[in-house]
Design a protein around this motif. Structure first.
Motif, PDB file in Angstrom:
ATOM      1  N   LEU A  85       0.826  -1.213   0.000  1.00 32.84           N
ATOM      2  CA  LEU A  85       0.000   0.000   0.000  1.00 32.84           C
ATOM      3  C   LEU A  85       0.858   1.260   0.000  1.00 32.84           C
ATOM      4  N   SER A  87       3.759   1.722  -1.086  1.00 33.32           N
ATOM      5  CA  SER A  87       4.384   1.913  -2.396  1.00 33.32           C
ATOM      6  C   SER A  87       3.409   2.532  -3.391  1.00 33.32           C
ATOM      7  N   LEU A  88       2.121   2.239  -3.237  1.00 33.69           N
ATOM      8  CA  LEU A  88       1.101   2.824  -4.119  1.00 33.69           C
ATOM      9  C   LEU A  88       0.928   4.321  -3.873  1.00 33.69           C
ATOM     10  N   TYR A  89       1.135   4.755  -2.632  1.00 30.45           N
ATOM     11  CA  TYR A  89       0.893   6.167  -2.313  1.00 30.45           C
ATOM     12  C   TYR A  89       1.968   7.074  -2.912  1.00 30.45           C
ATOM     13  N   ASN A  95      10.288   3.050  -3.029  1.00 30.02           N
ATOM     14  CA  ASN A  95       9.249   2.137  -3.511  1.00 30.02           C
ATOM     15  C   ASN A  95       9.668   0.758  -3.015  1.00 30.02           C
ATOM     16  N   SER A 294      -0.384  -5.542  -5.547  1.00 35.59           N
ATOM     17  CA  SER A 294      -0.244  -4.130  -5.906  1.00 35.59           C
ATOM     18  C   SER A 294      -1.235  -3.753  -7.007  1.00 35.59           C
ATOM     19  N   GLN A 295      -1.341  -4.605  -8.022  1.00 38.57           N
ATOM     20  CA  GLN A 295      -2.257  -4.326  -9.140  1.00 38.57           C
ATOM     21  C   GLN A 295      -3.713  -4.337  -8.672  1.00 38.57           C
ATOM     22  N   GLN A 298      -4.368  -1.241  -6.325  1.00 38.94           N
ATOM     23  CA  GLN A 298      -4.381   0.013  -7.079  1.00 38.94           C
ATOM     24  C   GLN A 298      -5.708   0.185  -7.807  1.00 38.94           C
ATOM     25  N   LYS A 299      -6.181  -0.877  -8.440  1.00 45.28           N
ATOM     26  CA  LYS A 299      -7.456  -0.827  -9.170  1.00 45.28           C
ATOM     27  C   LYS A 299      -8.603  -0.499  -8.219  1.00 45.28           C
ATOM     28  N   GLN A 302      -8.234   3.172  -6.725  1.00 47.81           N
ATOM     29  CA  GLN A 302      -8.453   4.231  -7.713  1.00 47.81           C
ATOM     30  C   GLN A 302      -9.929   4.353  -8.068  1.00 47.81           C
ATOM     31  N   LEU A 307      -7.692   6.135  -2.964  1.00 45.11           N
ATOM     32  CA  LEU A 307      -6.262   6.359  -3.139  1.00 45.11           C
ATOM     33  C   LEU A 307      -5.911   7.841  -3.010  1.00 45.11           C
ATOM     34  N   LYS A 311      -3.784   9.681   0.001  1.00 48.99           N
ATOM     35  CA  LYS A 311      -2.617  10.483  -0.370  1.00 48.99           C
ATOM     36  C   LYS A 311      -2.704  11.871   0.256  1.00 48.99           C
TER      37      LYS A 311
END
Length: 315
Positions: A85, A87-89, A95, A294-295, A298-299, A302, A307, A311
């Motif tokens: 998570l 790493s997504l931000y 990363n 991660s994929q 993220q989906k 978003q 997300l 942030k």
């Protein structure tokens, strides 16, 4: 000709204790997993694991230290889904998906939605109805802004159309204490941290995030979110990782040693005693899991707008 000294050095590795960073406070699920590894590490490594708890910033403090550590095999770290998570931000120093390399996945568990047992909510629908009638009244404890528990709290609020106040803590142990003290009304927590409180009747579980119900007799009656009409199906895994620059021969030796630790019947028994089934993955499979998670996250984040929301909160 120069390979002999390297082999000799490697054959003696490790020659001193290995510092093991846990990026959350004592008493949480990741801490308990790591301490279970510590109990029998000496038998397999010939050196002890020295656990250092570095809570803060939803795990970023500890993982930053791990990513920046000397890549000599003497600093390793505990990992969990929070790492993916963060790493997504994109707001951190590293990363982690590229700055760290997994040695192993140890276990994987769903998260549970917990409330105090003396509250009137006996089902998930009871809770949702109450929250809709009292917008902004319920406080949702989590293990830090952007943590796995925070994301689940935001997902739950989004999917059910309720308004809750997110309250960050330094880790799962502190978050659970806050629930027991009535400072927050809801938390997402792993089964291990909450099991004794469920058994003694102080906490009630309304739903779990896995695809299936747990086999554990304490939780077997708890329905999944999916059963109750909500697509919240994320699990939280625990593992061990090292800095990316660690030489491959040292990394391979640590991976091999940790496999023997995790597969040791004594370790499996210890994990079972605290309610954590061992779900081992080697380095390559664990790396694939990082990428797949991660994929998926993220989906999900978003599409829901969560997300950007997180942030903004982390700034």
């Amino acid at each position: 000709m120069q390979s002999t000294p390297v082999t000799t050095t490697l054959s003696k590795f490790p020659e001193k204790p290995i510092t093991t960073i846990v990026p959350f406070g004592a008493g949480g699920g990741l801490d308990l997993t790591t301490r279970s590894l510590e109990k029998i590490a000496l038998n397999h490594l010939g050196q002890p694991l020295i656990i250092i708890n570095k809570p803060g910033s939803a795990g970023a403090l500890g993982w930053n230290e791990l990513a920046g550590a000397s890549p000599d095999g003497y600093t390793i770290g505990a990992t969990s889904s929070e790492m993916v998570l963060l790493s997504l931000y994109g707001s951190g120093k590293y990363n982690y998906l590229t700055a760290l390399t997994p040695l192993a996945q140890v276990t994987s568990l769903p998260m549970l939605l917990a409330v105090q047992a003396d509250k009137p909510w006996r089902t998930l629908n009871d809770l949702i109805d109450y929250a809709k009638q009292h917008p902004g009244e319920l406080k949702f404890g989590n293990a830090g802004v952007g943590s796995f528990a925070h994301v689940l709290g935001e997902m739950f609020s989004y999917d059910t159309g309720i308004n809750t106040v997110q309250v960050p803590f330094s880790g799962g142990g502190e978050m659970t204490t806050a629930l027991l003290g009535g400072h927050v009304q809801l938390i997402f927590v792993n089964p291990v941290s909450i099991k004794e409180h469920v058994k003694n009747g102080t906490v009630r579980i309304l739903a779990l995030t896995g695809e299936h119900r747990l086999n554990d007799s304490v939780f077997v009656q708890v329905p999944t979110f999916k059963e109750q009409g909500f697509d919240i199906t994320l699990t939280n895994w625990h593992g061990v990782a090292v800095p990316k620059e660690l030489p491959m021969d040292v990394k391979n030796k640590l991976e091999e040693k940790f496999k023997t630790i995790i597969m040791d019947p004594e370790f499996t028994k210890n994990m079972s005693n605290i309610g954590m089934p061992v779900e081992y993955l080697g380095s390559q499979d664990a790396q694939s899991k990082w990428q797949a998670d991660s994929q998926k996250l993220q989906k999900t984040l978003q599409e829901s707008g969560i997300l950007e929301q997180i942030k903004a909160q982390r700034k």
